[in-house]
Structures are given as C-alpha cells and as structure tokens.
Design a protein around this motif. Structure first.
Motif, mmCIF file in Angstrom:
data_model
loop_
_atom_site.group_PDB
_atom_site.id
_atom_site.type_symbol
_atom_site.label_atom_id
_atom_site.label_comp_id
_atom_site.label_asym_id
_atom_site.label_seq_id
_atom_site.Cartn_x
_atom_site.Cartn_y
_atom_site.Cartn_z
ATOM 1 N N LEU A 206 0.823 -1.202 0.000
ATOM 2 C CA LEU A 206 0.000 0.000 0.000
ATOM 3 C C LEU A 206 0.860 1.256 0.000
ATOM 4 O O LEU A 206 1.758 1.410 0.826
ATOM 5 C CB LEU A 206 -0.917 0.006 1.230
ATOM 6 N N CYS A 208 0.611 5.688 -0.173
ATOM 7 C CA CYS A 208 -0.302 6.643 0.451
ATOM 8 C C CYS A 208 -0.081 8.047 -0.084
ATOM 9 O O CYS A 208 1.059 8.493 -0.190
ATOM 10 C CB CYS A 208 -0.093 6.643 1.959
ATOM 11 N N VAL A 213 -3.500 10.243 -6.226
ATOM 12 C CA VAL A 213 -3.841 8.999 -5.538
ATOM 13 C C VAL A 213 -3.992 9.274 -4.044
ATOM 14 O O VAL A 213 -3.180 9.961 -3.447
ATOM 15 C CB VAL A 213 -2.752 7.933 -5.779
ATOM 16 N N GLU A 215 -4.462 6.739 -1.448
ATOM 17 C CA GLU A 215 -4.555 5.401 -0.887
ATOM 18 C C GLU A 215 -4.282 5.452 0.609
ATOM 19 O O GLU A 215 -3.471 6.258 1.066
ATOM 20 C CB GLU A 215 -3.553 4.490 -1.584
ATOM 21 N N SER A 216 -4.947 4.615 1.362
ATOM 22 C CA SER A 216 -4.750 4.565 2.810
ATOM 23 C C SER A 216 -4.117 3.236 3.196
ATOM 24 O O SER A 216 -4.069 2.301 2.401
ATOM 25 C CB SER A 216 -6.091 4.706 3.527
ATOM 26 N N SER A 261 -10.905 5.245 0.101
ATOM 27 C CA SER A 261 -9.547 4.725 0.199
ATOM 28 C C SER A 261 -9.404 3.753 1.367
ATOM 29 O O SER A 261 -8.703 2.741 1.268
ATOM 30 C CB SER A 261 -8.547 5.881 0.342
ATOM 31 N N ALA A 264 -10.972 0.460 0.427
ATOM 32 C CA ALA A 264 -10.147 -0.292 -0.518
ATOM 33 C C ALA A 264 -8.950 -0.943 0.171
ATOM 34 O O ALA A 264 -8.475 -2.009 -0.256
ATOM 35 C CB ALA A 264 -9.672 0.630 -1.638
ATOM 36 N N SER A 265 -8.459 -0.325 1.234
ATOM 37 C CA SER A 265 -7.275 -0.870 1.908
ATOM 38 C C SER A 265 -7.608 -2.015 2.862
ATOM 39 O O SER A 265 -6.767 -2.895 3.099
ATOM 40 C CB SER A 265 -6.551 0.248 2.677
ATOM 41 N N GLY A 314 -14.922 1.161 -3.191
ATOM 42 C CA GLY A 314 -13.612 0.888 -2.622
ATOM 43 C C GLY A 314 -13.479 -0.553 -2.180
ATOM 44 O O GLY A 314 -12.428 -1.190 -2.373
ATOM 45 N N GLU A 317 -12.891 -2.693 -5.169
ATOM 46 C CA GLU A 317 -11.506 -2.517 -5.612
ATOM 47 C C GLU A 317 -10.537 -3.272 -4.702
ATOM 48 O O GLU A 317 -9.583 -3.910 -5.172
ATOM 49 C CB GLU A 317 -11.167 -1.023 -5.607
ATOM 50 N N GLY A 318 -10.784 -3.215 -3.399
ATOM 51 C CA GLY A 318 -9.894 -3.875 -2.455
ATOM 52 C C GLY A 318 -9.862 -5.377 -2.618
ATOM 53 O O GLY A 318 -8.783 -5.994 -2.618
ATOM 54 N N ARG A 321 -8.081 -6.440 -5.700
ATOM 55 C CA ARG A 321 -6.636 -6.356 -5.525
ATOM 56 C C ARG A 321 -6.099 -7.538 -4.726
ATOM 57 O O ARG A 321 -5.008 -8.040 -5.008
ATOM 58 C CB ARG A 321 -6.260 -5.042 -4.827
#
Length: 330
Positions: A206, A208, A213, A215-216, A261, A264-265, A314, A317-318, A321
């Motif tokens: 990940l 950030c 972007v 991202e978290s 975000s 998603a993480s 999200g 998406e997570g 991934r």
C-alpha cells in the motif's frame, strides 16, 4: 536527493550521548505542501522534552512539495537553532517514500513519526521512550490522537471522526492483541530492528497520498508486518497528541475520497495479516459487488450517498486487488 541539515547534520554512524536502555530516538515528520499548516507542529517540536538528550534530532522530510514548505521549515530552523531541526528532501512523491527516506537519513535505534498536521504534547517523546525502555519486544508504539476542530465540526465530520484520525484507546498502557491490529500512523514510533525485520520498506503493498492517488493503510501495513515479524504493538496514553481538522477535511467530497480509500485498503490489510483465504476473497468480492450495485440503485440519501458509493466501490476494488496479489503469490 539534496539534503539541507541544520545545527547537527546527519548522524550516520554517530554515537549519541545520553542514550538509555532502548537508545536514542529520532523524531521525523513527512510533509507535502504544508506551508500553511506546519508551524504549530514546528513550535511543538521545538518545545519537546528531549529526555536528557535521548531525542537526538528532529528531521523534516519534505516530499515533492510545490509550495514553500521547505522555506517555512528552513526559516523556523534558522530562528530556533537549539531545536536541531534538519530538512531532508525526498523527490519521489508519496508518504511511503518519505517514510523510507526518514529511516535512511537517521541511524538512531528508535524513530518516532508525526504527520504535519499534528501537535504533540511536551511529554510525547519521553512517554514513548518509556515504553521502549520497559518493553523489550515493543516494536511499535501508538499514542492517543485527539481531534481539534478548526471549525465546525459538521455532522458528517462527527460521524466519520475515527476516519479523520481520532485514536483514543483508553487510559492505561496496554499491548494491542490479535492478528491485523494496528495504529494510525499520524503519531507512531518504531524500533529500528522491528522496522527492518518487517521488510516493509521492500515488500510494502500500500502506498499513500501520491499526487492524485489517495490510498490509505501504509501505517496499518507497517504495524501488521512488524507484528508478524514477532514484535509487539503497545499503546501509551501519556504520549498525548492532537490533530487539527479544518473545514476542507470536513466536506462531503473529502470524506467520500477518504472513506473510499479506507474501504479499498481494508481487504488488502486482511490479506497481509493472513486472516483471509483466496476462497474467502472470492466470496467477499461477490458480496461487495452486490452491495455496490444495491447502493447505486437504492441508496439515495442526499447527505451520505456519495460517501456510501465510495465505500462500496472501494470495497470492490480492495477485494479485486487481494485476488491479484494472491495470483502473484504476494
């Protein structure tokens, strides 16, 4: 990458006097375009209790800023030479790159990190050192983070205050237990040995806040990898900090981006923690896709629709991934 050092210079290989049981500690700040908000933090850092010299330096990592953040830091450091503030530049955008640069630019056995909108109490560093001294297997130390509202708060900001950084985990020092436990990275300290054992610098998944972007989870991933390497996570309530939340962070658009975000993480963090399988990930993805479609069709609440859609998308998406990572054998 150019480096400007104030008062002390970089410490590669230097022996720091006054070190206690766990050794000396560097304090670092990773910052990007913070010229209008960083002064309260710099003033607080200048007023830190340095624990008889064990807080050996303060390093500001300026990360690809396009404003005059570097000049603000340079001016403050020049006006307060006793603070020993050093300015380091990291040209590759992204907080994770700045964090790696911080560890490269220091050699102390302990490194404490703050976000550029934080205000630590005078005793923050000393309290963290106490944990590392008392707990030989403490790999990471998290601290209280109180929200201070520069304006408002709005109703949505109150609802999502945990996502905005609120971290109040009780009045007693304790160890975080359980697979996947982590602290927020706005106020986080690491034992260098634990950081190195985690292999986060090379294996991290990940990133950030890199340009557009948002991202978290980079801080959570670091904590999880530290714990999986056999180190402990400890919370110290005496290391008080505050984060200032202004009006720009309370808008529906910002909260939607933030919550998307985070959503998603979360699946990726579960995968890194080893708490989910590929079969579970497939089922979770199918469920996330159904919920996302349901939100698009039926969730028309005007105040929270954008946030709910961002969360649902999200999550999809997570989990996608996670399956990509599983197929790659990561």
């Amino acid at each position: 990458m150019a480096t400007v050092a104030f008062a002390r210079g970089l410490r590669r290989g230097r022996v720091v006097s006054g070190a206690g049981q766990a050794g000396a500690m560097a304090v670092g700040v990773c910052t990007h375009n913070a010229s209008v908000r960083i002064l309260p933090l710099l003033r607080a850092l200048a007023g830190l209790d340095r624990a008889e010299g064990r807080v050996s330096c303060i390093v500001i990592v300026e990360n690809a800023s396009t404003d005059d953040t570097a000049e603000v830091v340079r001016t403050f450091a020049g006006e307060h030479p006793e603070a020993g503030i050093e300015l380091v530049h990291e040209s590759s955008p992204g907080k994770t790159n700045a964090m790696v640069r911080l560890f490269e630019a220091t050699s102390e056995p302990l490194v404490a990190m703050l976000d550029d909108d934080m205000v630590p109490s005078a005793g923050w560093a000393r309290a963290i050192l106490g944990v590392f001294d008392d707990e030989a297997r403490a790999g990471a130390v998290g601290t209280p983070i109180r929200i201070e509202w520069a304006s408002g708060p709005t109703r949505l900001a109150e609802i999502y205050r945990r996502s905005l950084g609120d971290q109040l985990l009780g009045e007693t020092r304790h160890r975080l237990e359980g697979a996947g436990a982590f602290f927020g990275g706005a106020s986080l300290a690491l034992r260098r040995a634990a950081y190195e054992d985690s292999h986060w610098a090379h294996d991290r998944v990940l990133d950030c806040r890199r340009g557009a972007v948002h991202e978290s989870g980079e801080d959570a991933e670091l904590c999880i990898r530290v714990a999986r390497a056999g180190w402990e996570l400890w919370y110290e309530p005496a290391a008080d900090t505050a984060t200032v939340i202004d009006a720009s962070k309370q808008t529906r658009a910002h909260l939607a981006k933030l919550r998307g975000s985070i959503a998603a993480s979360e699946p990726v963090l579960r995968w890194i923690a080893g708490t989910t399988s590929m079969d579970e990930a497939r089922r979770e993805l199918e469920q996330a896709q159904r919920r996302a479609l349901k939100a698009v069709l039926f969730d028309w609440r005007p105040t929270r629709r954008a946030i709910r859609l961002a969360e649902r998308r999200g999550r999809v998406e997570g989990w996608r991934r996670v399956l990509e990572l599983a197929n790659l054998g990561t």
